[in-house]
Write a protein that holds these residues in place. Structure first.
Motif, PDB file in Angstrom:
ATOM      1  N   ALA A  16       0.685  -1.393   0.522  1.00 18.26           N
ATOM      2  CA  ALA A  16      -0.198   0.026  -0.050  1.00 18.26           C
ATOM      3  C   ALA A  16       0.730   1.668   0.154  1.00 18.26           C
ATOM      4  O   ALA A  16       0.901   2.014  -0.725  1.00 18.26           O
ATOM      5  N   LYS A  17       1.899   0.979   0.731  1.00 19.08           N
ATOM      6  CA  LYS A  17       3.162   2.348   0.819  1.00 19.08           C
ATOM      7  C   LYS A  17       3.547   2.511  -0.599  1.00 19.08           C
ATOM      8  O   LYS A  17       3.559   3.940  -0.907  1.00 19.08           O
ATOM      9  N   LEU A  18       3.882   1.971  -1.089  1.00 20.45           N
ATOM     10  CA  LEU A  18       4.137   1.986  -3.298  1.00 20.45           C
ATOM     11  C   LEU A  18       3.315   1.831  -3.674  1.00 20.45           C
ATOM     12  O   LEU A  18       3.791   2.014  -4.781  1.00 20.45           O
ATOM     13  N   GLY A  19       2.227   1.795  -3.050  1.00 23.96           N
ATOM     14  CA  GLY A  19       1.314   1.878  -4.447  1.00 23.96           C
ATOM     15  C   GLY A  19       1.386   0.178  -5.265  1.00 23.96           C
ATOM     16  O   GLY A  19       0.787   0.601  -6.340  1.00 23.96           O
ATOM     17  N   ILE A  20       0.929  -0.087  -4.991  1.00 26.01           N
ATOM     18  CA  ILE A  20       1.410  -1.161  -5.702  1.00 26.01           C
ATOM     19  C   ILE A  20       0.406  -2.830  -5.737  1.00 26.01           C
ATOM     20  O   ILE A  20       0.028  -3.161  -4.523  1.00 26.01           O
ATOM     21  N   ARG A  21      -0.712  -3.445  -6.816  1.00 29.97           N
ATOM     22  CA  ARG A  21      -0.967  -4.739  -6.326  1.00 29.97           C
ATOM     23  C   ARG A  21      -1.471  -4.846  -7.363  1.00 29.97           C
ATOM     24  O   ARG A  21      -0.600  -5.463  -8.043  1.00 29.97           O
ATOM     25  N   PHE A  60       5.477   5.303 -19.231  1.00 28.31           N
ATOM     26  CA  PHE A  60       5.902   4.745 -18.000  1.00 28.31           C
ATOM     27  C   PHE A  60       5.286   5.250 -16.748  1.00 28.31           C
ATOM     28  O   PHE A  60       3.829   4.693 -15.676  1.00 28.31           O
ATOM     29  N   GLN A  61       4.807   6.626 -17.010  1.00 30.35           N
ATOM     30  CA  GLN A  61       4.240   7.827 -15.477  1.00 30.35           C
ATOM     31  C   GLN A  61       2.382   7.195 -15.947  1.00 30.35           C
ATOM     32  O   GLN A  61       1.418   7.471 -15.571  1.00 30.35           O
ATOM     33  N   TYR A  62       1.864   7.275 -17.420  1.00 28.73           N
ATOM     34  CA  TYR A  62       1.026   6.956 -18.483  1.00 28.73           C
ATOM     35  C   TYR A  62       0.645   5.566 -17.380  1.00 28.73           C
ATOM     36  O   TYR A  62      -1.304   5.422 -17.033  1.00 28.73           O
ATOM     37  N   ALA A  63       1.731   4.662 -17.450  1.00 29.77           N
ATOM     38  CA  ALA A  63       0.973   3.206 -17.162  1.00 29.77           C
ATOM     39  C   ALA A  63       0.640   3.204 -15.452  1.00 29.77           C
ATOM     40  O   ALA A  63      -0.643   2.983 -14.918  1.00 29.77           O
ATOM     41  N   TYR A  64       1.463   3.622 -14.874  1.00 29.21           N
ATOM     42  CA  TYR A  64       0.895   4.578 -13.637  1.00 29.21           C
ATOM     43  C   TYR A  64      -0.091   5.214 -13.298  1.00 29.21           C
ATOM     44  O   TYR A  64      -1.101   4.813 -12.512  1.00 29.21           O
ATOM     45  N   LEU A  65      -0.250   6.176 -13.979  1.00 33.47           N
ATOM     46  CA  LEU A  65      -1.633   6.814 -13.538  1.00 33.47           C
ATOM     47  C   LEU A  65      -3.252   6.239 -13.919  1.00 33.47           C
ATOM     48  O   LEU A  65      -3.937   6.589 -13.512  1.00 33.47           O
ATOM     49  N   ARG A  66      -3.171   5.436 -15.387  1.00 33.33           N
ATOM     50  CA  ARG A  66      -3.638   5.292 -16.009  1.00 33.33           C
ATOM     51  C   ARG A  66      -4.877   4.109 -15.295  1.00 33.33           C
ATOM     52  O   ARG A  66      -5.317   3.484 -14.873  1.00 33.33           O
ATOM     53  N   ARG A  81      -3.381   3.231 -11.779  1.00 34.58           N
ATOM     54  CA  ARG A  81      -2.854   3.632 -10.426  1.00 34.58           C
ATOM     55  C   ARG A  81      -2.378   2.389  -9.478  1.00 34.58           C
ATOM     56  O   ARG A  81      -2.960   2.159  -8.440  1.00 34.58           O
ATOM     57  N   ASN A  82      -1.399   1.498 -10.103  1.00 36.05           N
ATOM     58  CA  ASN A  82      -0.474   0.966  -9.901  1.00 36.05           C
ATOM     59  C   ASN A  82       0.741   0.645 -10.238  1.00 36.05           C
ATOM     60  O   ASN A  82       0.929   0.859 -10.921  1.00 36.05           O
ATOM     61  N   LEU A  83       1.202   0.785  -8.978  1.00 39.82           N
ATOM     62  CA  LEU A  83       3.133   0.713  -9.810  1.00 39.82           C
ATOM     63  C   LEU A  83       3.620  -0.582 -10.577  1.00 39.82           C
ATOM     64  O   LEU A  83       4.235  -0.038 -11.212  1.00 39.82           O
ATOM     65  N   ALA A  84       2.555  -1.043 -10.243  1.00 32.88           N
ATOM     66  CA  ALA A  84       3.312  -2.513 -10.370  1.00 32.88           C
ATOM     67  C   ALA A  84       3.106  -2.950 -11.844  1.00 32.88           C
ATOM     68  O   ALA A  84       3.956  -3.606 -13.135  1.00 32.88           O
ATOM     69  N   ALA A  85       2.363  -1.855 -12.514  1.00 31.28           N
ATOM     70  CA  ALA A  85       2.236  -1.891 -13.879  1.00 31.28           C
ATOM     71  C   ALA A  85       3.493  -1.198 -14.560  1.00 31.28           C
ATOM     72  O   ALA A  85       3.884  -1.589 -15.570  1.00 31.28           O
ATOM     73  N   ALA A  86       3.806  -0.411 -14.076  1.00 31.74           N
ATOM     74  CA  ALA A  86       4.592   0.768 -14.306  1.00 31.74           C
ATOM     75  C   ALA A  86       6.307  -0.090 -14.419  1.00 31.74           C
ATOM     76  O   ALA A  86       7.245   0.185 -15.905  1.00 31.74           O
ATOM     77  N   VAL A  87       6.397  -1.027 -13.228  1.00 29.76           N
ATOM     78  CA  VAL A  87       8.043  -1.328 -12.824  1.00 29.76           C
ATOM     79  C   VAL A  87       7.095  -2.460 -14.013  1.00 29.76           C
ATOM     80  O   VAL A  87       8.381  -2.869 -15.231  1.00 29.76           O
ATOM     81  N   LEU A  88       6.410  -3.382 -14.368  1.00 29.06           N
ATOM     82  CA  LEU A  88       6.128  -4.548 -15.502  1.00 29.06           C
ATOM     83  C   LEU A  88       6.835  -4.117 -17.246  1.00 29.06           C
ATOM     84  O   LEU A  88       7.847  -4.455 -17.205  1.00 29.06           O
TER      85      LEU A  88
END
Length: 251
Positions: free
Chosen positions: A91-96, A216-222, A224-231
């Motif tokens: 939750a702290k990192l915005g990962i789900r 990468f930023q769009y993937a995260y904002l779209r 709302r999951n940092l895991a998407a940007a990391v992948l």
């Protein structure tokens, strides 16, 4: 798309749960360490390259890659220093967990990278040639992947495909964007993408890296999951590493 992206920005949960002052103080220290390490390693690389000391140059590159491990740990500790309501690291990192829609966003961003980065870099290269500005055609990391030993290639792939995406997405998409966010949504996006493209120290790749930062930023904002940007970052780096390995076969 503009309204949709704006709504995504305002729905990011961590902005309402973490004290911005505590996050800014902790993240500022972590980013200072991160960029200091990158700057020192860049200086060592430059010295080693101009001094023609191949072994020291190789050690400096590897040190620059794996120095991101303690920097990443520092960024995680920064998130722990300013915890949200739920005391969960994810939750702290915005990962789900990734959902089906997240995979669609990742696929679309990968396709956009393959379609747009090449032409953008080509136009930029023509401009550099027209202005007679010297530049390298390939990054040192790509050259080392292409010409290194199997062990060195394996170490570089671990650093470039696994370590760097995790550290950079926490640093740029999660922390740096949050620090710039009070300036406005689009200024924060553009400034974080600009910093991302410049710290790589590759003149020819600046426009392409800026575009990658935006994806990468769009993937995260779209999502709302940092895991998407990391992948997404991992996939892009894996494609670049594979291209560096395959290119010598066609010379």
């Amino acid at each position: 798309m503009r309204l949709e992206l704006w709504n995504c920005i305002h729905r990011i949960p961590w902005r309402r749960r973490i004290s911005p002052w505590r996050l800014a103080a902790a993240a500022g220290c972590a980013l200072a360490i991160y960029f200091a390490v990158c700057a020192v390693v860049g200086a060592v690389l430059h010295f080693c390259a101009t001094g023609d000391r191949q072994l020291l140059w190789t050690i400096a590159v590897l040190g620059g890659i794996f120095a991101q491990l303690p920097a990443g740990a520092g960024l995680v500790l920064c998130c722990l220093a300013a915890p949200p309501a739920k005391r969960l690291l994810a939750a702290k990192l915005g990962i789900r967990p990734l959902r089906r829609r997240d995979w669609k966003v990742i696929g679309a961003c990968v396709a956009a990278n393959l379609l747009l980065c090449g032409p953008v870099t080509g136009v930029w290269e023509l401009m550099l040639n027209a202005c007679d500005i010297p530049y390298r055609r390939e990054q040192e990391l790509a050259l080392m992947i292409a010409d290194g030993s199997p062990l060195l290639i394996a170490l570089l792939l671990v650093g470039a495909v696994i370590v760097a995406p995790v550290v950079e997405e926490i640093g740029f998409r999660r922390v740096l964007f949050g620090l710039f966010r009070p300036l406005g949504a689009w200024p924060a996006i553009l400034m974080s993408c600009a910093v991302f493209s410049l710290v790589h120290g590759f003149l020819l790749g600046i426009p392409g890296l800026f575009l990658l930062g935006f994806l990468f930023q769009y993937a995260y904002l779209r999502t709302r999951n940092l895991a998407a940007a990391v992948l997404l970052h991992m996939v892009v780096n894996l494609i670049a590493a594979a291209a560096a390995l395959i290119e010598p076969l066609f010379r």
